[in-house]
Design an enzyme around this catalytic site. Structure first.
Site, PDB file in Angstrom:
ATOM      1  N   GLY A 114       6.795   0.366  -8.146  1.00 13.27           N
ATOM      2  CA  GLY A 114       5.661   0.740  -7.301  1.00 13.27           C
ATOM      3  C   GLY A 114       6.072   0.682  -5.835  1.00 13.27           C
ATOM      4  O   GLY A 114       5.868   1.644  -5.072  1.00 13.27           O
ATOM      5  N   HIS A 115       6.684  -0.455  -5.430  1.00 15.93           N
ATOM      6  CA  HIS A 115       7.155  -0.559  -4.038  1.00 15.93           C
ATOM      7  C   HIS A 115       8.172   0.549  -3.744  1.00 15.93           C
ATOM      8  O   HIS A 115       8.157   1.165  -2.676  1.00 15.93           O
ATOM      9  CB  HIS A 115       7.893  -1.884  -3.819  1.00 15.93           C
ATOM     10  CG  HIS A 115       7.041  -3.107  -3.968  1.00 15.93           C
ATOM     11  ND1 HIS A 115       7.272  -4.050  -4.933  1.00 15.93           N
ATOM     12  CD2 HIS A 115       5.993  -3.547  -3.247  1.00 15.93           C
ATOM     13  CE1 HIS A 115       6.387  -5.025  -4.816  1.00 15.93           C
ATOM     14  NE2 HIS A 115       5.600  -4.745  -3.803  1.00 15.93           N
ATOM     15  N   GLN A 163      -2.605 -15.283   3.271  1.00 10.23           N
ATOM     16  CA  GLN A 163      -3.445 -14.516   2.345  1.00 10.23           C
ATOM     17  C   GLN A 163      -3.576 -15.183   0.977  1.00 10.23           C
ATOM     18  O   GLN A 163      -4.173 -14.632   0.073  1.00 10.23           O
ATOM     19  CB  GLN A 163      -2.964 -13.079   2.222  1.00 10.23           C
ATOM     20  CG  GLN A 163      -1.630 -12.883   1.525  1.00 10.23           C
ATOM     21  CD  GLN A 163      -1.147 -11.447   1.655  1.00 10.23           C
ATOM     22  OE1 GLN A 163      -0.643 -11.030   2.692  1.00 10.23           O
ATOM     23  NE2 GLN A 163      -1.285 -10.657   0.597  1.00 10.23           N
ATOM     24  N   ASP A 199      -3.844  -1.536  -4.720  1.00  8.75           N
ATOM     25  CA  ASP A 199      -4.677  -2.419  -3.905  1.00  8.75           C
ATOM     26  C   ASP A 199      -5.681  -1.550  -3.152  1.00  8.75           C
ATOM     27  O   ASP A 199      -5.609  -1.404  -1.927  1.00  8.75           O
ATOM     28  CB  ASP A 199      -3.788  -3.222  -2.947  1.00  8.75           C
ATOM     29  CG  ASP A 199      -2.852  -4.141  -3.713  1.00  8.75           C
ATOM     30  OD1 ASP A 199      -3.354  -5.033  -4.408  1.00  8.75           O
ATOM     31  OD2 ASP A 199      -1.629  -3.942  -3.653  1.00  8.75           O
ATOM     32  N   MET A 258       2.234  -1.499 -12.172  1.00  4.54           N
ATOM     33  CA  MET A 258       3.333  -2.341 -11.684  1.00  4.54           C
ATOM     34  C   MET A 258       2.786  -3.352 -10.689  1.00  4.54           C
ATOM     35  O   MET A 258       2.006  -2.990  -9.793  1.00  4.54           O
ATOM     36  CB  MET A 258       4.374  -1.489 -10.960  1.00  4.54           C
ATOM     37  CG  MET A 258       4.998  -0.438 -11.818  1.00  4.54           C
ATOM     38  SD  MET A 258       6.477  -1.096 -12.572  1.00  4.54           S
ATOM     39  CE  MET A 258       6.945   0.289 -13.604  1.00  4.54           C
ATOM     40  N   SER A 259       3.194  -4.601 -10.849  1.00  2.02           N
ATOM     41  CA  SER A 259       2.778  -5.661  -9.929  1.00  2.02           C
ATOM     42  C   SER A 259       3.807  -6.778 -10.003  1.00  2.02           C
ATOM     43  O   SER A 259       4.328  -7.067 -11.097  1.00  2.02           O
ATOM     44  CB  SER A 259       1.405  -6.206 -10.355  1.00  2.02           C
ATOM     45  OG  SER A 259       1.174  -7.458  -9.769  1.00  2.02           O
ATOM     46  N   SER A 260       4.073  -7.413  -8.866  1.00  4.91           N
ATOM     47  CA  SER A 260       5.025  -8.530  -8.887  1.00  4.91           C
ATOM     48  C   SER A 260       4.489  -9.640  -9.778  1.00  4.91           C
ATOM     49  O   SER A 260       5.241 -10.422 -10.345  1.00  4.91           O
ATOM     50  CB  SER A 260       5.252  -9.062  -7.475  1.00  4.91           C
ATOM     51  OG  SER A 260       5.654  -8.004  -6.642  1.00  4.91           O
ATOM     52  N   ARG A 261       3.158  -9.738  -9.897  1.00  2.00           N
ATOM     53  CA  ARG A 261       2.567 -10.817 -10.692  1.00  2.00           C
ATOM     54  C   ARG A 261       2.701 -10.582 -12.201  1.00  2.00           C
ATOM     55  O   ARG A 261       2.458 -11.511 -12.973  1.00  2.00           O
ATOM     56  CB  ARG A 261       1.095 -11.027 -10.305  1.00  2.00           C
ATOM     57  CG  ARG A 261       0.948 -11.632  -8.919  1.00  2.00           C
ATOM     58  CD  ARG A 261      -0.462 -12.134  -8.640  1.00  2.00           C
ATOM     59  NE  ARG A 261      -0.495 -12.962  -7.451  1.00  2.00           N
ATOM     60  CZ  ARG A 261      -0.866 -12.533  -6.228  1.00  2.00           C
ATOM     61  NH1 ARG A 261      -1.239 -11.288  -6.054  1.00  2.00           N
ATOM     62  NH2 ARG A 261      -0.863 -13.364  -5.198  1.00  2.00           N
TER      63      ARG A 261
HETATM   64  O1  PAF Z   1       0.167  -5.618  -0.563  1.00  2.00           O
HETATM   65  C1  PAF Z   1       0.926  -6.530  -0.204  1.00  2.00           C
HETATM   66  O2  PAF Z   1       2.037  -6.709  -0.732  1.00  2.00           O
HETATM   67  C2  PAF Z   1       0.481  -7.463   0.921  1.00  2.00           C
HETATM   68  O3  PAF Z   1      -0.872  -7.712   0.856  1.00  2.00           O
HETATM   69  C3  PAF Z   1       0.911  -6.964   2.308  1.00  2.00           C
HETATM   70  C4  PAF Z   1       0.210  -5.658   2.659  1.00  2.00           C
HETATM   71  C5  PAF Z   1       2.417  -6.781   2.369  1.00  2.00           C
HETATM   72  C6  PAF Z   1       0.509  -7.996   3.374  1.00  2.00           C
HETATM   73  O4  PAF Z   1       1.133  -9.211   3.160  1.00  2.00           O
END
Ligand code: PAF
Length: 288
Positions: A44-45, A69, A158, A192-195
């Protein structure tokens, strides 16, 4: 499509240095794209990086696990960190600079300013995690000031975060273009997510129910059902059918807003947050 340059990706940790490098590139007539991340990069990234590399002359990826956060009971300590692996993936994609500052570089001693984005940040994720969006908005604005890029790339997974960022940029006249890119999914549909790395094998096999429930909403709509309560009921039944999934919320929102609708009458984002075992996952899908 631009050709990907073979360059050595440089890691920069100083805000002052990165600011100067970005400004020098812009003075040279080059456009700079920023992909803000917390690292532990997945496809995803990388799709955001590819988009930036294709559209901008130079791409900066920030890797910063932003402490503000995370609430005290959340996963700041255990959040996956993999800087070396991330940098080699970014190198392969043609990323110019990785900005990986220390916490003290971003939040100097005595830091005491928080950005409150207002009503778009309050419901849904904002209600479930009240300190989350103030932390996101604060760090995103700081990243935009430290890395004064021309464009920034965020993921549609997100959804509410992308609205918060758009509101922030519009309200504070931040001179950056925001681009929101499609969700990238595993073959079984899990976003896809890091989690996802937290999921046990059994939880991982159950987690694709989130996507199945979103697809169910879409099929019911296509079959003619427009009543949100009826569709939600069917989704909850599916999600409750196996395993250990606890739904936090299912929301049907007018596209581009966080306002719930009762009847689907136009483009609608179906957003879901659910715990699979101890891992909280979010996903969404556009229907209508
Ligand atoms: O989406 C994310 O990975 C985070 O919320 C971000 C935008 C990098 C801010 O820390």
């Amino acid at each position: 499509m631009r050709e990907i340059e073979t360059i050595a990706t440089r890691i920069e940790t100083s805000a002052q240095e990165i600011f100067a490098m970005v400004r020098a590139a812009q003075r040279n007539g080059e456009t700079v794209g920023l992909v803000p991340t917390m690292g532990a990069l997945h496809k995803g990234h990388l799709s955001l990086v590819d988009r930036s590399v294709a559209e901008c002359d130079k791409t900066v990826v920030s890797i910063f696990v932003n402490p503000t956060q995370f609430a005290p009971n959340e996963d700041l300590k255990s959040y996956p960190r993999a800087l070396d692996r991330d940098v080699s993936l970014l190198q392969e994609r043609g990323c110019w600079l990785v900005f990986a500052p220390a916490v003290e570089e971003v939040y100097r001693a005595g830091h005491d300013t928080t950005i409150d984005v207002g009503s778009v940040a309050k419901p849904w994720e904002g209600a479930a995690r009240p300190t989350h969006f103030p932390g996101v908005a604060t760090v995103v604005l700081k990243l935009f000031l430290m890395v004064p890029a021309d464009r920034a790339y965020f993921g549609q997974k997100d959804y509410q975060q992308s609205l918060v960022v758009r509101q922030l940029v519009a309200d504070l006249n931040v001179p950056i273009e925001i681009h929101v890119c499609p969700i990238v999914r595993e073959p079984d549909g899990l976003a896809m997510s890091s989690r996802n790395a937290y999921l046990s094998a059994e939880e991982r096999s159950q987690a694709c129910l989130l996507w199945q429930s979103l697809k169910l909403a879409e099929s019911l709509y296509i079959e003619g059902e427009t009543d949100v309560a009826t569709i939600k009921q069917a989704m909850v039944r599916l999600l409750g059918s196996i395993g250990d999934i606890r739904v936090d919320y299912i929301a049907f929102l007018g596209e581009g807003t966080v306002r719930p609708v009762e009847t689907i009458a136009g483009p609608t984002i179906v957003a879901i947050a659910a715990h699979v075992g101890r891992t909280r996952l979010i996903d969404n899908h556009r229907i209508g």
